[in-house]
Design a protein around this motif. Structure first.
Motif, PDB file in Angstrom:
ATOM      1  N   UNK A 138      -7.470   4.363   8.499  1.00 41.61           N
ATOM      2  CA  UNK A 138      -7.126   5.843   8.833  1.00 41.61           C
ATOM      3  C   UNK A 138      -6.376   6.724   8.105  1.00 41.61           C
ATOM      4  N   UNK A 139      -5.577   6.063   7.120  1.00 41.64           N
ATOM      5  CA  UNK A 139      -4.460   6.849   6.376  1.00 41.64           C
ATOM      6  C   UNK A 139      -5.062   7.227   5.050  1.00 41.64           C
ATOM      7  N   UNK A 140      -4.956   8.751   5.236  1.00 45.67           N
ATOM      8  CA  UNK A 140      -5.408   9.569   4.050  1.00 45.67           C
ATOM      9  C   UNK A 140      -4.952   9.333   2.784  1.00 45.67           C
ATOM     10  N   UNK A 141      -5.410   9.135   1.767  1.00 44.65           N
ATOM     11  CA  UNK A 141      -4.704   9.194   0.403  1.00 44.65           C
ATOM     12  C   UNK A 141      -4.134   7.672  -0.018  1.00 44.65           C
ATOM     13  N   UNK A 142      -4.589   6.619   0.828  1.00 48.48           N
ATOM     14  CA  UNK A 142      -3.942   5.129   0.953  1.00 48.48           C
ATOM     15  C   UNK A 142      -4.431   4.488  -0.508  1.00 48.48           C
ATOM     16  N   UNK A 143      -3.227   3.923  -1.289  1.00 45.15           N
ATOM     17  CA  UNK A 143      -3.570   3.462  -2.523  1.00 45.15           C
ATOM     18  C   UNK A 143      -3.164   2.104  -2.664  1.00 45.15           C
ATOM     19  N   UNK A 144      -3.778   0.976  -3.065  1.00 43.33           N
ATOM     20  CA  UNK A 144      -3.247  -0.219  -3.095  1.00 43.33           C
ATOM     21  C   UNK A 144      -2.239  -0.221  -4.328  1.00 43.33           C
ATOM     22  N   UNK A 145      -1.053  -0.884  -4.126  1.00 46.70           N
ATOM     23  CA  UNK A 145      -0.078  -0.912  -5.003  1.00 46.70           C
ATOM     24  C   UNK A 145      -0.525  -1.768  -6.450  1.00 46.70           C
ATOM     25  N   UNK A 146      -1.497  -2.425  -6.326  1.00 48.88           N
ATOM     26  CA  UNK A 146      -1.763  -3.249  -7.409  1.00 48.88           C
ATOM     27  C   UNK A 146      -2.731  -2.421  -8.321  1.00 48.88           C
TER      28      UNK A 146
ATOM     29  N   UNK B  87       0.717  -0.902  -0.079  1.00 47.42           N
ATOM     30  CA  UNK B  87      -0.197   0.009   0.053  1.00 47.42           C
ATOM     31  C   UNK B  87       1.026   1.120  -0.063  1.00 47.42           C
ATOM     32  N   UNK B  88       0.598   2.296  -0.858  1.00 48.11           N
ATOM     33  CA  UNK B  88       1.200   3.357  -0.941  1.00 48.11           C
ATOM     34  C   UNK B  88       0.260   4.463  -0.255  1.00 48.11           C
TER      35      UNK B  88
ATOM     36  N   UNK C  49       4.339   7.495   2.717  1.00 49.16           N
ATOM     37  CA  UNK C  49       4.526   6.322   3.720  1.00 49.16           C
ATOM     38  C   UNK C  49       4.373   5.090   2.632  1.00 49.16           C
ATOM     39  N   UNK C  50       4.860   4.065   3.058  1.00 43.06           N
ATOM     40  CA  UNK C  50       4.452   2.699   2.154  1.00 43.06           C
ATOM     41  C   UNK C  50       4.248   1.743   3.471  1.00 43.06           C
ATOM     42  N   UNK C  51       3.464   0.973   3.069  1.00 46.50           N
ATOM     43  CA  UNK C  51       2.845  -0.223   4.200  1.00 46.50           C
ATOM     44  C   UNK C  51       2.631  -1.638   3.604  1.00 46.50           C
TER      45      UNK C  51
END
Length: 198
Positions: A73-81, A59-60, A64-66
């Protein structure tokens, strides 16, 4: 020969404090090897998940990256896929650019510590190793900016940070190592003069 290493003193001639220092350096060299292996393993897992497994568990978000389940609760979270392939490849290149200099700095630090463990305290080669570590840290500090150029060229970037706080610390530490390398080189010259004095 500027890179000649003075043979290690025999154990019976060696002060206890120097023997302890050599044992400590050998232990730290082993720790560097373990850290380098962990860094390679982690990097391999991230690249395999991102490029081979379709971005599963990656996740990006801005700044940050996860790895793992999606954090709450992370704003702007995008799945890498969900990113297009050119952007995924750009992020993979950015990741390699960020991790590569750190791995090379660890490998050089391992050689530096092995040199200390072998008795090469004040040697020109050791000063060169310190300088190389400093240069790898500078490369690590500049890597996010270069990686961001690649991501911007591919489009669809999530993290737009060109410079991280860790980069500032890396530059500061690189400057400190540069000073220590100069001091070590002076110490090597003094030791060479002392050994040549009859």
């Amino acid at each position: 020969m500027p890179y000649a290493v003075t043979p290690s003193p025999l154990p019976e001639d060696e002060p206890a404090s120097r023997a302890r220092l050599r044992r400590l350096a050998a232990g730290l060299a082993r720790l560097c090897s373990v850290l380098a292996l962990l860094l390679v393993a982690f990097g391999s897992v991230v690249l395999v998940l991102g490029l081979v497994c379709g971005g599963a568990c990656l996740w990006l978000a801005p700044g940050a990256a996860y790895l793992g389940a999606a954090p709450d609760g992370v704003a702007g979270l995008v799945p890498f896929s969900s990113l297009p392939w050119p952007t995924r490849l750009a992020y993979a290149a950015k990741f390699i650019l960020a991790q590569g200099p750190l791995l090379l700095a660890l490998a050089t630090l391992h050689r530096l510590l092995r040199g200390f463990a072998d008795g090469a305290t004040f040697a020109a080669l050791q000063a060169d190793r310190l300088r190389r570590i400093a240069l790898w840290l500078v490369a690590a500090a500049l890597a996010p900016a270069l990686g961001e150029v690649l991501v911007a060229a591919a489009g669809h970037g999530v993290d737009r940070a060109w410079f991280h706080a860790g980069s500032a610390y890396a530059l500061l530490f690189a400057a400190l190592l540069g000073v220590l390398a100069a001091l070590l080189r002076v110490g090597a010259a003094v030791e060479q003069d002392r050994d040549g004095f009859v």
